[in-house]
Write an enzyme that holds these catalytic residues in place. Sequence first.
Site, PDB file in Angstrom:
ATOM      1  N   ARG A 100       0.809  -1.046  -0.007  1.00  0.00           N
ATOM      2  CA  ARG A 100       0.215  -0.152  -0.151  1.00  0.00           C
ATOM      3  C   ARG A 100       0.870   1.130   0.152  1.00  0.00           C
ATOM      4  O   ARG A 100       2.114   0.986  -0.134  1.00  0.00           O
ATOM      5  CB  ARG A 100      -1.180  -0.115   1.010  1.00  0.00           C
ATOM      6  N   ALA A 160       0.739   5.173  -2.131  1.00  0.00           N
ATOM      7  CA  ALA A 160       0.594   5.406  -3.604  1.00  0.00           C
ATOM      8  C   ALA A 160       2.042   5.276  -4.371  1.00  0.00           C
ATOM      9  O   ALA A 160       1.742   4.440  -5.293  1.00  0.00           O
ATOM     10  CB  ALA A 160       0.229   7.029  -3.441  1.00  0.00           C
ATOM     11  N   ARG A 200      -7.517   0.191  -6.682  1.00  0.00           N
ATOM     12  CA  ARG A 200      -7.675   1.276  -5.732  1.00  0.00           C
ATOM     13  C   ARG A 200      -7.822   2.773  -6.367  1.00  0.00           C
ATOM     14  O   ARG A 200      -7.081   2.960  -7.295  1.00  0.00           O
ATOM     15  CB  ARG A 200      -6.365   1.440  -4.720  1.00  0.00           C
ATOM     16  N   GLN A 237      -1.917   2.328  10.247  1.00  0.00           N
ATOM     17  CA  GLN A 237      -0.600   2.358   9.317  1.00  0.00           C
ATOM     18  C   GLN A 237       0.542   3.097  10.191  1.00  0.00           C
ATOM     19  O   GLN A 237       1.954   2.812   9.914  1.00  0.00           O
ATOM     20  CB  GLN A 237      -0.791   2.988   7.964  1.00  0.00           C
ATOM     21  N   ASP A 269      -1.931  10.908  -1.832  1.00  0.00           N
ATOM     22  CA  ASP A 269      -2.207   9.819  -2.636  1.00  0.00           C
ATOM     23  C   ASP A 269      -2.552  10.520  -4.026  1.00  0.00           C
ATOM     24  O   ASP A 269      -2.356  10.167  -5.218  1.00  0.00           O
ATOM     25  CB  ASP A 269      -3.522   8.909  -2.217  1.00  0.00           C
ATOM     26  N   ASN A 319      -5.144  12.536   1.067  1.00  0.00           N
ATOM     27  CA  ASN A 319      -4.254  11.551   1.767  1.00  0.00           C
ATOM     28  C   ASN A 319      -5.180  10.846   2.778  1.00  0.00           C
ATOM     29  O   ASN A 319      -6.438  11.226   3.007  1.00  0.00           O
ATOM     30  CB  ASN A 319      -3.130  12.646   2.607  1.00  0.00           C
ATOM     31  N   LYS A 320      -4.466   9.971   3.480  1.00  0.00           N
ATOM     32  CA  LYS A 320      -5.310   8.907   4.282  1.00  0.00           C
ATOM     33  C   LYS A 320      -6.151   9.843   5.303  1.00  0.00           C
ATOM     34  O   LYS A 320      -5.882  11.013   5.704  1.00  0.00           O
ATOM     35  CB  LYS A 320      -4.264   8.411   5.315  1.00  0.00           C
TER      36      LYS A 320
HETATM   37  O1  MRU Z   1      -4.465   3.481   2.440  1.00  0.00           O
HETATM   38  P1  MRU Z   1      -3.086   3.387   2.329  1.00  0.00           P
HETATM   39  O2  MRU Z   1      -2.121   2.842   3.456  1.00  0.00           O
HETATM   40  O3  MRU Z   1      -2.303   2.917   0.839  1.00  0.00           O
HETATM   41  O4  MRU Z   1      -2.886   4.863   2.384  1.00  0.00           O
HETATM   42  C1  MRU Z   1      -1.470   5.481   2.292  1.00  0.00           C
HETATM   43  C2  MRU Z   1      -1.395   7.052   2.585  1.00  0.00           C
HETATM   44  O5  MRU Z   1      -2.514   7.748   2.582  1.00  0.00           O
HETATM   45  C3  MRU Z   1      -0.142   7.672   2.394  1.00  0.00           C
HETATM   46  O6  MRU Z   1       0.164   8.717   3.307  1.00  0.00           O
HETATM   47  C4  MRU Z   1       0.273   8.147   0.930  1.00  0.00           C
HETATM   48  O7  MRU Z   1      -0.080   7.040   0.020  1.00  0.00           O
HETATM   49  C5  MRU Z   1       1.463   8.602   0.650  1.00  0.00           C
HETATM   50  S1  MRU Z   1       2.760   7.409   0.581  1.00  0.00           S
HETATM   51  C6  MRU Z   1       4.309   7.867   0.423  1.00  0.00           C
END
Ligand code: MRU
Length: 368
Positions: A54, A56, A95, A208, A249, A259-260
Amino acid sequence: MNINGKHHHAIWLNIQNPFVVDVIDQRVLPHKIEIVSIKTTDEVVYAIKEMVVRGAPLIGVTAAYGMYLGCVEAKDKLDAKTYLNEVAQKLNATRPTAVNLAWAISEMLMVINKTDDAEEKIKIALKRAEEIKQEDIDICYHIGQHGLKLIQEIAKNKKGKTVNILTHCNAGWLATVDWGTATSAIYQANQAGIKVHVWVDETRPRNQGANLTAFELNQQGVPHTLINDNTGGHLMQHGMVDLVIVGSDRTTRNGDVANKIGTYLKALAAYDNNVPFYVALPSSTLDFTMVDGIKNIPIETRDENEVKYIQGLENGEIKSVLICPETTPAMNYGFDVTPARLVTGLITERGVCDASEEGIRKWFPEKF
Ligand code: MRU
């Protein structure tokens, strides 16, 4: 970066079998370090969807290898072109929010479509996937170099006292191939002898932050403290956060940042407390075709059980437990959008810029 003192990447071509791609299984970290060997495009789809991998940038690199495995599979198909388009579509559908996925797939299709020869396609695809991986490493290193300057500046103003950085989710090396985006500057500052301390948001529902960011920082020997998702605002009110750095993302051409889930609330708290809020991202996360992130960025909705259950370790075994009445419905948005006006700056591989069309244009004029 390191696991138990040994350097690792988050993805690599199997040493014994070049038709197999190995990844670290992120579903079981930090409790177990397990490698998953991916052999087919269906397995790539599963790995991205189920979050074996996971983040991005890593999703993009994995999809690039997925297209390579697609070329291997296409060798036995009557209509290779149609088959590869189908592979591209099924990878793209895994995704919706991280734009690196579509970016990597289109990069791969561009080179794959240059020849009709099946063996040549395989060769070209592997070469491009390996390049995309290496580019990601280099880009993340450079993001770190630019972010390092921001941390150096704060350290100077604090006369060498510890710089407290808050981060959300995992924008670390496990979300990329190496270095990470948000964490790259932190690792480089730590290596340069600057005193840093990281507040790690647990990042419900999948944790995470607790599972991956805390694991990474621990392995790299970076001082850090895990906090629950609601603590950041309080810390900011009490001057305990000097800087927020998160990943992204998808960032639109006007600087809105997906972002998350929960990132937006951190940005609001940072804004209210005059804490600089930076977003570290590679250019493959910039969606130059899109404006108005709140309206237009597709937000992934995941299974409600990710909210209703929580995973942890008990007596050496990873277990999942229910945390609410079984019949209570839950909603699980994976991401939110922080409007550009709340973002102090974007840390890209080319430099730091304002989160605005003019700012982004400064470093990426060729994209406008
Ligand atoms: O759902 P995820 O774990 O894939 O989400 C990840 C994030 O939101 C990260 O902050 C984002 O991908 C940046 S990673 C360098």
